[in-house]
Design a protein around this motif. Sequence first.
Motif, PDB file in Angstrom:
ATOM      1  N   TRP A 251       0.836  -1.191   0.000  1.00  0.00           N
ATOM      2  CA  TRP A 251       0.000   0.000   0.000  1.00  0.00           C
ATOM      3  C   TRP A 251       0.868   1.237   0.000  1.00  0.00           C
ATOM      4  CZ3 TRP A 251      -5.246  -0.508  -0.392  1.00  0.00           C
ATOM      5  CH2 TRP A 251      -5.761  -1.802  -0.187  1.00  0.00           C
ATOM      6  N   ASP A 252       0.614   2.123  -0.930  1.00  0.00           N
ATOM      7  CA  ASP A 252       1.211   3.454  -0.949  1.00  0.00           C
ATOM      8  C   ASP A 252       0.088   4.442  -0.651  1.00  0.00           C
ATOM      9  OD1 ASP A 252       3.780   2.564  -1.614  1.00  0.00           O
ATOM     10  OD2 ASP A 252       3.239   2.422  -3.727  1.00  0.00           O
ATOM     11  N   ASN A 253       0.032   4.854   0.623  1.00  0.00           N
ATOM     12  CA  ASN A 253      -1.104   5.638   1.113  1.00  0.00           C
ATOM     13  C   ASN A 253      -2.379   4.821   0.917  1.00  0.00           C
ATOM     14  OD1 ASN A 253       0.543   7.860   1.859  1.00  0.00           O
ATOM     15  ND2 ASN A 253       0.605   8.522  -0.287  1.00  0.00           N
ATOM     16  N   ASP A 254      -3.326   5.285   0.123  1.00  0.00           N
ATOM     17  CA  ASP A 254      -4.575   4.538  -0.091  1.00  0.00           C
ATOM     18  C   ASP A 254      -4.554   3.727  -1.379  1.00  0.00           C
ATOM     19  OD1 ASP A 254      -5.686   5.573   2.245  1.00  0.00           O
ATOM     20  OD2 ASP A 254      -6.509   7.332   1.204  1.00  0.00           O
ATOM     21  N   PHE A 255      -3.408   3.677  -2.041  1.00  0.00           N
ATOM     22  CA  PHE A 255      -3.325   3.014  -3.341  1.00  0.00           C
ATOM     23  C   PHE A 255      -2.647   1.655  -3.190  1.00  0.00           C
ATOM     24  CE2 PHE A 255      -0.953   2.290  -7.363  1.00  0.00           C
ATOM     25  CZ  PHE A 255      -2.051   2.158  -8.199  1.00  0.00           C
ATOM     26  N   GLN A 256      -3.329   0.604  -3.663  1.00  0.00           N
ATOM     27  CA  GLN A 256      -2.780  -0.750  -3.584  1.00  0.00           C
ATOM     28  C   GLN A 256      -2.034  -1.093  -4.862  1.00  0.00           C
ATOM     29  OE1 GLN A 256      -5.350  -4.377  -2.651  1.00  0.00           O
ATOM     30  NE2 GLN A 256      -4.747  -4.803  -4.767  1.00  0.00           N
ATOM     31  N   ARG A 257      -0.858  -1.742  -4.705  1.00  0.00           N
ATOM     32  CA  ARG A 257      -0.108  -2.259  -5.848  1.00  0.00           C
ATOM     33  C   ARG A 257       0.187  -3.734  -5.624  1.00  0.00           C
ATOM     34  NH1 ARG A 257       5.117  -0.478  -7.163  1.00  0.00           N
ATOM     35  NH2 ARG A 257       5.519   0.012  -4.971  1.00  0.00           N
ATOM     36  N   LEU A 258       0.321  -4.478  -6.704  1.00  0.00           N
ATOM     37  CA  LEU A 258       0.736  -5.872  -6.636  1.00  0.00           C
ATOM     38  C   LEU A 258       2.185  -5.961  -7.084  1.00  0.00           C
ATOM     39  CD1 LEU A 258      -2.347  -7.774  -8.120  1.00  0.00           C
ATOM     40  CD2 LEU A 258      -1.862  -7.204  -5.742  1.00  0.00           C
ATOM     41  N   ILE A 259       2.993  -6.707  -6.322  1.00  0.00           N
ATOM     42  CA  ILE A 259       4.404  -6.853  -6.659  1.00  0.00           C
ATOM     43  C   ILE A 259       4.824  -8.313  -6.520  1.00  0.00           C
ATOM     44  CG2 ILE A 259       4.882  -4.496  -5.871  1.00  0.00           C
ATOM     45  CD1 ILE A 259       6.271  -5.650  -3.413  1.00  0.00           C
ATOM     46  N   VAL A 260       5.878  -8.692  -7.221  1.00  0.00           N
ATOM     47  CA  VAL A 260       6.428 -10.044  -7.132  1.00  0.00           C
ATOM     48  C   VAL A 260       7.122 -10.208  -5.784  1.00  0.00           C
ATOM     49  CG1 VAL A 260       8.039 -11.696  -8.161  1.00  0.00           C
ATOM     50  CG2 VAL A 260       6.740 -10.120  -9.626  1.00  0.00           C
ATOM     51  N   ALA A 261       6.893 -11.335  -5.129  1.00  0.00           N
ATOM     52  CA  ALA A 261       7.453 -11.586  -3.799  1.00  0.00           C
ATOM     53  C   ALA A 261       8.095 -12.974  -3.753  1.00  0.00           C
ATOM     54  CB  ALA A 261       6.360 -11.442  -2.740  1.00  0.00           C
ATOM     55  N   ASP A 262       8.423 -13.425  -2.556  1.00  0.00           N
ATOM     56  CA  ASP A 262       8.997 -14.743  -2.290  1.00  0.00           C
ATOM     57  C   ASP A 262      10.398 -14.859  -2.900  1.00  0.00           C
ATOM     58  OD1 ASP A 262       8.814 -17.347  -1.119  1.00  0.00           O
ATOM     59  OD2 ASP A 262       8.461 -18.166  -3.107  1.00  0.00           O
ATOM     60  N   GLU A 263      10.578 -15.605  -3.973  1.00  0.00           N
ATOM     61  CA  GLU A 263      11.894 -15.789  -4.587  1.00  0.00           C
ATOM     62  C   GLU A 263      11.720 -16.201  -6.046  1.00  0.00           C
ATOM     63  OE1 GLU A 263      14.224 -19.447  -3.835  1.00  0.00           O
ATOM     64  OE2 GLU A 263      12.531 -20.117  -2.599  1.00  0.00           O
ATOM     65  N   ILE A 264      12.780 -16.017  -6.818  1.00  0.00           N
ATOM     66  CA  ILE A 264      12.882 -16.622  -8.155  1.00  0.00           C
ATOM     67  C   ILE A 264      14.233 -17.315  -8.187  1.00  0.00           C
ATOM     68  CG2 ILE A 264      12.955 -16.262 -10.634  1.00  0.00           C
ATOM     69  CD1 ILE A 264      11.278 -13.757 -10.260  1.00  0.00           C
ATOM     70  N   SER A 265      14.213 -18.624  -8.303  1.00  0.00           N
ATOM     71  CA  SER A 265      15.439 -19.428  -8.249  1.00  0.00           C
ATOM     72  C   SER A 265      15.166 -20.761  -8.934  1.00  0.00           C
ATOM     73  CB  SER A 265      15.853 -19.650  -6.793  1.00  0.00           C
ATOM     74  OG  SER A 265      15.022 -20.623  -6.173  1.00  0.00           O
ATOM     75  N   PRO A 266      16.191 -21.607  -9.087  1.00  0.00           N
ATOM     76  CA  PRO A 266      15.928 -22.941  -9.650  1.00  0.00           C
ATOM     77  C   PRO A 266      14.992 -23.780  -8.796  1.00  0.00           C
ATOM     78  CG  PRO A 266      18.249 -22.401  -9.840  1.00  0.00           C
ATOM     79  CD  PRO A 266      17.639 -21.347  -8.969  1.00  0.00           C
ATOM     80  N   ASP A 267      14.757 -23.384  -7.550  1.00  0.00           N
ATOM     81  CA  ASP A 267      13.747 -24.064  -6.740  1.00  0.00           C
ATOM     82  C   ASP A 267      12.354 -23.851  -7.299  1.00  0.00           C
ATOM     83  OD1 ASP A 267      15.405 -25.227  -4.854  1.00  0.00           O
ATOM     84  OD2 ASP A 267      14.641 -24.083  -3.151  1.00  0.00           O
ATOM     85  N   SER A 268      12.143 -22.714  -7.946  1.00  0.00           N
ATOM     86  CA  SER A 268      10.797 -22.345  -8.386  1.00  0.00           C
ATOM     87  C   SER A 268      10.649 -22.324  -9.907  1.00  0.00           C
ATOM     88  CB  SER A 268      10.426 -20.971  -7.820  1.00  0.00           C
ATOM     89  OG  SER A 268      11.355 -19.983  -8.215  1.00  0.00           O
ATOM     90  N   CYS A 269      11.663 -22.789 -10.627  1.00  0.00           N
ATOM     91  CA  CYS A 269      11.628 -22.824 -12.098  1.00  0.00           C
ATOM     92  C   CYS A 269      12.001 -24.223 -12.585  1.00  0.00           C
ATOM     93  CB  CYS A 269      12.639 -21.847 -12.697  1.00  0.00           C
ATOM     94  SG  CYS A 269      12.485 -20.129 -12.186  1.00  0.00           S
ATOM     95  N   ARG A 270      11.536 -24.568 -13.781  1.00  0.00           N
ATOM     96  CA  ARG A 270      12.109 -25.711 -14.504  1.00  0.00           C
ATOM     97  C   ARG A 270      13.009 -25.153 -15.590  1.00  0.00           C
ATOM     98  NH1 ARG A 270       7.236 -28.585 -13.330  1.00  0.00           N
ATOM     99  NH2 ARG A 270       7.728 -30.570 -12.308  1.00  0.00           N
ATOM    100  N   LEU A 271      14.267 -25.576 -15.563  1.00  0.00           N
ATOM    101  CA  LEU A 271      15.279 -25.052 -16.461  1.00  0.00           C
ATOM    102  C   LEU A 271      15.978 -26.215 -17.139  1.00  0.00           C
ATOM    103  CD1 LEU A 271      16.796 -22.483 -13.918  1.00  0.00           C
ATOM    104  CD2 LEU A 271      15.076 -22.013 -15.675  1.00  0.00           C
TER     105      LEU A 271
END
Length: 253
Positions: free
Chosen positions: A184-204
Amino acid sequence: MARRKKIYEGKAKILYEGPEPGTFVQYFKDDATAFNAEKKDVIEGKGVLNNRLSEFFMNGLTAVGIPNHFIRRINMREQLIRQVEIIPLEVIVRNYAAGSLSKRLGIEEGTALPRPIIEFCYKDDALGDPLVAEEHIIAFGWAAQQDLDDMVALALRVNDFLSGVMFGVGIRLVDFKIEIGRVWDNDFQRLIVADEISPDSCRLWDMETGQKLDKDVFRRDLGNLADAYTEVARRLGVLPSNVTHAVKPTLIN
């Protein structure tokens, strides 16, 4: 940094209270799990690799204007992140058939999909993170329709970025999952990427040989997981090119 109050511990990471309001310290463990934690092991150096790789990817997202929770890396295993309200969904983007999609639909692994397919899973370990439809998400109040539209748009932007980065180093981005949070930025909501991005969460997969460079190495007993993650980090320039295996690191606080 002095150890702070533990906020949450998951299978691969621990969140601690951050040094400033609205921040967390995210600690990457060496634990490896698969099949909803039915298979477990400790892989020396895995947490260090995932910390550095997630830093690399999050900084890349920031550079192309994709908002995320990463602030800075603190040491070999910890990074400072923005506190977010996590939407209880895993957002999965699939470019090729693999894993559960192949099993569910009988599509041969490695088959190119006609377009990226986005799936949602409800984050609940006790239920095995079940696949859910948009109707479930809206009916149970996990996210509104506008949130879903924004999540899909965000996930596709991440896919474009990651696919290009991986293609440049000879790796096929088969699929990946992300988590998305509200800030939240004041009264405005934004969606953002969280957690992690790694080979744990991808198939490569290596584009020439098909060699797996992700957690399927652990799931399917295909070799040394640390070696696979080290190869990804080496190709991306996260590690020196002469490094072939990440030995057990010394934690710096």
